[in-house]
Motif scaffolding. Sequence first.
Motif, PDB file in Angstrom:
ATOM      1  N   UNK B 165       0.830  -1.211   0.000  1.00 49.66           N
ATOM      2  CA  UNK B 165       0.000   0.000   0.000  1.00 49.66           C
ATOM      3  C   UNK B 165       0.863   1.258   0.000  1.00 49.66           C
ATOM      4  N   UNK B 166       1.999   1.163   0.673  1.00 50.49           N
ATOM      5  CA  UNK B 166       2.852   2.340   0.847  1.00 50.49           C
ATOM      6  C   UNK B 166       3.545   2.710  -0.472  1.00 50.49           C
ATOM      7  N   UNK B 167       4.003   1.707  -1.214  1.00 55.43           N
ATOM      8  CA  UNK B 167       4.835   1.988  -2.381  1.00 55.43           C
ATOM      9  C   UNK B 167       4.142   2.902  -3.409  1.00 55.43           C
ATOM     10  N   UNK B 168       2.915   2.632  -3.833  1.00 59.19           N
ATOM     11  CA  UNK B 168       2.278   3.550  -4.799  1.00 59.19           C
ATOM     12  C   UNK B 168       2.053   4.949  -4.214  1.00 59.19           C
ATOM     13  N   UNK B 169       1.800   5.034  -2.924  1.00 60.15           N
ATOM     14  CA  UNK B 169       1.631   6.350  -2.287  1.00 60.15           C
ATOM     15  C   UNK B 169       2.939   7.131  -2.387  1.00 60.15           C
ATOM     16  N   UNK B 170       4.027   6.439  -2.097  1.00 58.70           N
ATOM     17  CA  UNK B 170       5.333   7.088  -2.167  1.00 58.70           C
ATOM     18  C   UNK B 170       5.699   7.426  -3.625  1.00 58.70           C
ATOM     19  N   UNK B 171       5.328   6.530  -4.553  1.00 56.72           N
ATOM     20  CA  UNK B 171       5.616   6.790  -5.969  1.00 56.72           C
ATOM     21  C   UNK B 171       4.872   8.038  -6.439  1.00 56.72           C
ATOM     22  N   UNK B 172       3.626   8.159  -5.992  1.00 64.31           N
ATOM     23  CA  UNK B 172       2.846   9.344  -6.354  1.00 64.31           C
ATOM     24  C   UNK B 172       3.515  10.601  -5.810  1.00 64.31           C
TER      25      UNK B 172
END
Lengths: 493, 493
Positions: B165-172
Amino acid sequence: MNAAYTRLKTRFGRIAALGEAGAMLGWDASAMMPAGGGEARGEQLATLAGLGHELLTAPQVADDLAAAEATGDWDAANLDLMRRAHIRATALPTELVEASTRANSACEKIWREARRTSDFALVRPALTEVVRLQRETAVALSPALGLSPYDALMDSFQRGVTAAEVEPIFAAYEAFLATALPRAEEIQARRGAAIPLTGPFPVPAQRDLARRLSIRMGLEADHSRLDESLHPFCGGTPTDVRITTRYREDDVAQALLGVLHETGHALYERGLPEAFARQPVGEAAGMAAHESQSLIIEMQTCRSDAYLAFLGRELRAVFGGDAAPYAADNLARLWRHVGRGFIRVDADEITYPAHIILRFRMERALIAGDLAVADIPGAWNEGMQKLLGITPPDDARGCLQDIHWHDGAFGYFPSYTLGAMAAAQLMRAARAAITELDAQLAQGDASALLGWLRSHVHGQGSRLGFQDLLRAATGKPLDPADFQAHLTARYLD
Amino acid sequence: MNAAYTRLKTRFGRIAALGEAGAMLGWDASAMMPAGGGEARGEQLATLAGLGHELLTAPQVADDLAAAEATGDWDAANLDLMRRAHIRATALPTELVEASTRANSACEKIWREARRTSDFALVRPALTEVVRLQRETAVALSPALGLSPYDALMDSFQRGVTAAEVEPIFAAYEAFLATALPRAEEIQARRGAAIPLTGPFPVPAQRDLARRLSIRMGLEADHSRLDESLHPFCGGTPTDVRITTRYREDDVAQALLGVLHETGHALYERGLPEAFARQPVGEAAGMAAHESQSLIIEMQTCRSDAYLAFLGRELRAVFGGDAAPYAADNLARLWRHVGRGFIRVDADEITYPAHIILRFRMERALIAGDLAVADIPGAWNEGMQKLLGITPPDDARGCLQDIHWHDGAFGYFPSYTLGAMAAAQLMRAARAAITELDAQLAQGDASALLGWLRSHVHGQGSRLGFQDLLRAATGKPLDPADFQAHLTARYLD
């Protein structure tokens, strides 16, 4: 040293670490904690105490004690103290311990109100219950410890001295007092009044001076703190001693002499044998021994002519003003004033033992069943009249003044005077061993005295009981003559 | 609620009381303890931790967990958290736990020297061992907790959010940063330099002001303290919160904003549900949740235009001087300055997440075995270049700057940015619910905000995991758009 003893050492080390944690949290509760933390602090302390009790009473302990072997004075004493701690923790039925805890707590609360209103009848029922349970406790501990019931209670505060030994010592003092007190009063009246020390004494300056003198007395800054609390005490642990005091701008003596008193306690803790840290034998020898160390600093050392000369110079250097009030002779008149008073904690060196003798005899009689709780006020006032020639105007200034009995502490009171007497006896022995002690004290240098105490008292831990400790340090058991000689030299010559 | 669950509640209450005692002793060690007390304090803390572990892993616990029944959201969640705590305490072989503790401690010591000399090679062997043991730990916990290995580590700091869940948030966020940062820098350059606040700011006045503002923020004086320590923190217990800070005479911002940050943590602890005090479900929801509460106070509230207006008036009232430096607009320029730096703890709101994204990706790769310890410096510098366009001049200002990995803390770093993002999301929801929030903050009044946080976050304890907590409070899981909107409004409009 076999495996069972090694296991016991580990176990008692954990019990002591819990005790240290509790001591620190107790200090914090008095010196730091905001009021709102009280309830949770109670939970924390109860949990630590409960786990310590579980560690001490686990089935494994009895097995290990039965199998343990320890050689050498120190380990043999340590094992013996483990056994005694185990007996104390297991000899009493749980119901009795719980009933006692509840009764003490209830009585202590009522006592606060009873003292405020000077109403003994208010606390009488609760105190009757406390005494009943203390008698039951004493009777239950007596055979397990091989001591008389009262001695079994006294033993929990100070090991190695019996009421049968204390009574003749106190009787001798009573006889001494009968002539010494009037004579001291007469000499004091002849010398005339002291010049008062007029403040204000700003608190930060008092704090700095008290801390500096405490450190100069030998307490390491890296192993101690000085803070404030409502009731001054010395807490913490042997490597991290926490002294507290309270300050009044108009009175420099209270905080200063109070801190020096607590410094005596602190130095004892600091000097305990490191090799037995967190072991029973590495602890202080008891309450009377502890009081001897606070009083040898406060009374024997700091109120000596020699040290007062030093103290006067220090005070004047900080607070300025005329020289006369700070002269050693004037400080002696101020801080060694003798007087017949109702209140124990305000008493001077000469009359203090009278307050203790009264309480010792009464609590012995209460535990023996020879005195009824209802008769306490009458017996108290009669005793005060006999010992000091005064009668309290009310019970608040009489039998209600102390928390001890109302909190279930029976057998504690003698420690104060045993400590005062031991301090005089130890000081006499130290003085014989240290040449030029007064010349050192006149410079504020107590290092030679501290060295002597380190080897003869502090470093002995709990290896010896009270009388044996004095025998080893001074060549004789407690001898009231040394205390009387001290008082005679200081007040009667 | 059956007997087994009731027994568990009692047991976990004792475990928590031991934890509270440890927390207080930890605070004391940082804020009060003289250096000489350190060794004994280590023994005390080890004993408390050891007994807590024994209580948690006793055979009775597994039996009680198997038999326990709890009804209602709160008790069901409490029982679930008990199970998870028990799994964590029992799923790992003792040898692994001990090896890890030793390796972490050894590595942390070497790291201090390695950072001082900027010598990564020095710490590489020790860090390799730490990572190896963390991977073993992650793999062992993974099946027991039903989480991926890295998530099993992250879960010990923050429950209820996964790396996936964290990775796409950080990518954004990374994509947002690429345009937002240059634009913020450009706007900042156009606005010109701030007027510096010139001290000296006397420490006692700073302390009084910080304490007063902390209390005005809603922290009760009766349930908190403010003291000094080398590394500021918020410790203590929910009813007795202990904030520390450090003061510099030439910089009023560090202590003041630091205390307000810790006040956010403290308010969270104060607002935890009393009905579940000393129960797992009564604790804070995790490190990301905790950071959201410090940042909603420090960043969202205290650095807002509205509050800065209030703060400027307060500062000038205390320290005097010209009005201009204390104008809200000038304080904003001073305390919301954006810049590309090497050091995480000095980073501003916009660039801070870049530091976290770098670490999150690297530690995930380290635990997955996709990154070797030897390759850390290269990967670090490459990441910094990619995210912030700068390359550390040495490893001291690069991969050696943080203690976390060198002390065995993997899975912790994301909490900082998850907290920052959650703070923005919660603030947006609070703002929608509270009319006139800015008008209140402009008077220093955060009571309406605190009320909202009390019911939506603090009072929820650990009932919900991170994402569920946000869902319940804001209607959606973590959404980086709210944080980006906040930054856009503050820095880019």
